[in-house]
Design an enzyme around this catalytic site. Structure first.
Site, mmCIF file in Angstrom:
data_model
loop_
_atom_site.group_PDB
_atom_site.id
_atom_site.type_symbol
_atom_site.label_atom_id
_atom_site.label_comp_id
_atom_site.label_asym_id
_atom_site.label_seq_id
_atom_site.Cartn_x
_atom_site.Cartn_y
_atom_site.Cartn_z
ATOM 1 N N THR A 83 0.792 -1.246 0.025
ATOM 2 C CA THR A 83 0.050 0.183 0.086
ATOM 3 C C THR A 83 0.894 1.178 -0.095
ATOM 4 O O THR A 83 0.716 2.156 -0.533
ATOM 5 C CB THR A 83 -1.059 -0.112 1.327
ATOM 6 O OG1 THR A 83 -1.536 -1.110 1.134
ATOM 7 C CG2 THR A 83 -1.800 1.411 1.092
ATOM 8 N N GLN A 113 -5.443 -2.170 -2.821
ATOM 9 C CA GLN A 113 -5.053 -0.962 -2.175
ATOM 10 C C GLN A 113 -4.122 -0.121 -3.430
ATOM 11 O O GLN A 113 -3.086 -0.668 -3.917
ATOM 12 C CB GLN A 113 -4.077 -1.002 -0.994
ATOM 13 C CG GLN A 113 -4.916 -1.593 0.146
ATOM 14 C CD GLN A 113 -4.509 -3.224 0.266
ATOM 15 O OE1 GLN A 113 -4.481 -3.785 -0.737
ATOM 16 N NE2 GLN A 113 -4.953 -3.693 1.623
ATOM 17 N N ASP A 136 -8.216 2.995 -0.638
ATOM 18 C CA ASP A 136 -7.105 3.670 -0.172
ATOM 19 C C ASP A 136 -6.740 5.083 -1.063
ATOM 20 O O ASP A 136 -5.502 5.259 -1.277
ATOM 21 C CB ASP A 136 -6.063 2.869 -0.009
ATOM 22 C CG ASP A 136 -6.241 1.825 1.164
ATOM 23 O OD1 ASP A 136 -7.328 1.813 1.704
ATOM 24 O OD2 ASP A 136 -5.336 0.991 1.382
ATOM 25 N N ASP A 157 -12.145 2.322 2.581
ATOM 26 C CA ASP A 157 -11.245 3.071 3.340
ATOM 27 C C ASP A 157 -10.455 4.164 2.616
ATOM 28 O O ASP A 157 -9.300 4.415 2.678
ATOM 29 C CB ASP A 157 -10.112 2.219 3.769
ATOM 30 C CG ASP A 157 -10.822 0.976 4.772
ATOM 31 O OD1 ASP A 157 -11.767 1.218 5.246
ATOM 32 O OD2 ASP A 157 -9.963 -0.088 4.872
ATOM 33 N N ARG A 214 -14.648 3.322 9.824
ATOM 34 C CA ARG A 214 -14.210 2.307 10.748
ATOM 35 C C ARG A 214 -12.597 2.364 11.142
ATOM 36 O O ARG A 214 -12.103 3.150 10.674
ATOM 37 C CB ARG A 214 -14.221 0.711 10.180
ATOM 38 C CG ARG A 214 -13.460 0.391 8.836
ATOM 39 C CD ARG A 214 -13.592 -0.881 8.192
ATOM 40 N NE ARG A 214 -12.683 -0.905 7.309
ATOM 41 C CZ ARG A 214 -12.720 -2.180 6.592
ATOM 42 N NH1 ARG A 214 -13.233 -3.200 6.973
ATOM 43 N NH2 ARG A 214 -11.810 -2.173 5.425
ATOM 44 N N TRP A 216 -9.278 2.027 11.948
ATOM 45 C CA TRP A 216 -7.981 1.338 11.523
ATOM 46 C C TRP A 216 -7.010 1.183 12.848
ATOM 47 O O TRP A 216 -6.453 -0.090 12.956
ATOM 48 C CB TRP A 216 -7.379 1.862 10.572
ATOM 49 C CG TRP A 216 -6.180 1.473 10.017
ATOM 50 C CD1 TRP A 216 -5.682 0.167 9.971
ATOM 51 C CD2 TRP A 216 -4.939 2.157 9.384
ATOM 52 N NE1 TRP A 216 -4.459 -0.205 9.350
ATOM 53 C CE2 TRP A 216 -4.090 1.119 9.043
ATOM 54 C CE3 TRP A 216 -4.583 3.415 9.006
ATOM 55 C CZ2 TRP A 216 -2.871 1.484 8.361
ATOM 56 C CZ3 TRP A 216 -3.598 3.859 8.288
ATOM 57 C CH2 TRP A 216 -2.684 2.677 7.870
#
Length: 296
Positions: A83, A113, A136, A157, A214, A216
């Site tokens: 990532t 990602q 991401d 995310d 959420r 991490w």
């Protein structure tokens, strides 16, 4: 110092990275890099030794920085990038500003990602910038970050990291059902993580059940203040990432949410609806600890 980047051979540098690399090591004052309209396909790094940098495009539609690495792309060492090496624009400088341009990771949905902007700066400002990607899209690594009238899209995310980041009048766009807008990793003891002021959230056609965030990391902090939310936002609002113990340490807050996705009565019990006095503390200078980004 003014540098021009253009796809016309008669105007400055053809590559943004070449323009950045041309800055003398001893130069310490602000450098403005004017990027003329065009699609610039390159992976860009602004190193930690760089002076204050302003990337200035003509407008987000015509000035585009794009690359397509993802977490599975093999690097020069033959290993997957992961990532944190997948970014199109990678910023490690202490002071950085970008205006009037688009930053895109074109890897595409389903590739994992794939970061468009990897921002690990001391103070970073984005004005009228489009951040395009899927999973991401925007990594906020550290420091203080300010996003003004930006457009940010993704599916899973797509805003994530540990920085204190204020999103002022931004547009967040959900591209896939059952996704997550934020994945904050706010450090324990930090007063603020992600703060969204007067923003709006939309979803693509048929997109639904998208969570506001959420955690991490256990102490994630996210606040949506006066945000208009369409029907793509799920009633519960927040997800615990399958770790119920994080419900006691995460701080998920809202005030004055409106639109079809605003359901204060349906939100998870471990989130909070702020009262007017609490919400009044969410101001630019307060969130950014006295730093006023208009100076950059």
């Amino acid at each position: 110092m003014l540098i021009t980047v253009s796809q016309k051979s008669t105007e400055g540098f053809a590559s943004l990275q070449a323009a950045l690399d041309s800055i003398p090591p001893e130069h310490t004052s602000e450098v403005t890099i004017r990027i003329k309209p065009g699609i610039y396909e390159e992976k860009i790094t602004v190193g930690p030794e760089a002076p204050p940098i302003l990337l200035l495009g003509e407008d987000p539609q015509s000035t585009v920085l794009t690359w397509s690495d993802n977490a599975h792309t093999l690097g020069a060492d033959g290993e997957p990038l992961g990532t944190f090496r997948s970014g199109t624009l990678n910023v490690f400088a202490e002071h950085f500003t970008a205006e009037n341009l688009t930053i895109c990771n074109a890897s595409g949905p389903g590739t994992g990602q794939a970061v468009a902007a990897f921002i690990d700066a001391g103070q970073a400002v984005f004005r009228r910038v489009r951040l395009l990607g899927d999973q991401d899209t925007l990594y906020t690594g550290q420091g203080k970050q300010y996003y003004d009238n930006c457009y940010i899209e993704g599916d899973v995310d797509y805003i994530f990291g540990a920085a204190t980041a204020l999103f002022d009048r931004c547009h967040l766009h959900n591209k896939r059902s059952r996704g997550y807008i934020t994945a904050a990793s706010t450090p324990e003891g930090a007063a603020f993580g992600y703060v969204f002021l007067d923003c709006r959230i939309t979803g693509g056609e048929g997109v639904s059940e998208v969570y506001l965030g959420r955690p991490w990391r256990p102490h994630a902090h996210v606040a949506f203040i006066r945000t208009n939310m369409d029907g793509s936002v799920i009633g519960e609002g927040w997800h615990n990432w399958g770790q119920p113990e994080r419900e006691a340490t995460s701080r998920y807050e809202e005030f004055g949410s409106s639109g079809p996705g605003a359901h204060p009565e349906a939100r998870v019990a471990w989130s909070r609806q702020l009262n007017p006095q609490e919400a009044s503390e969410y101001r630019v200078l307060t969130v950014l600890d006295g730093w006023h980004p208009e100076g950059y």
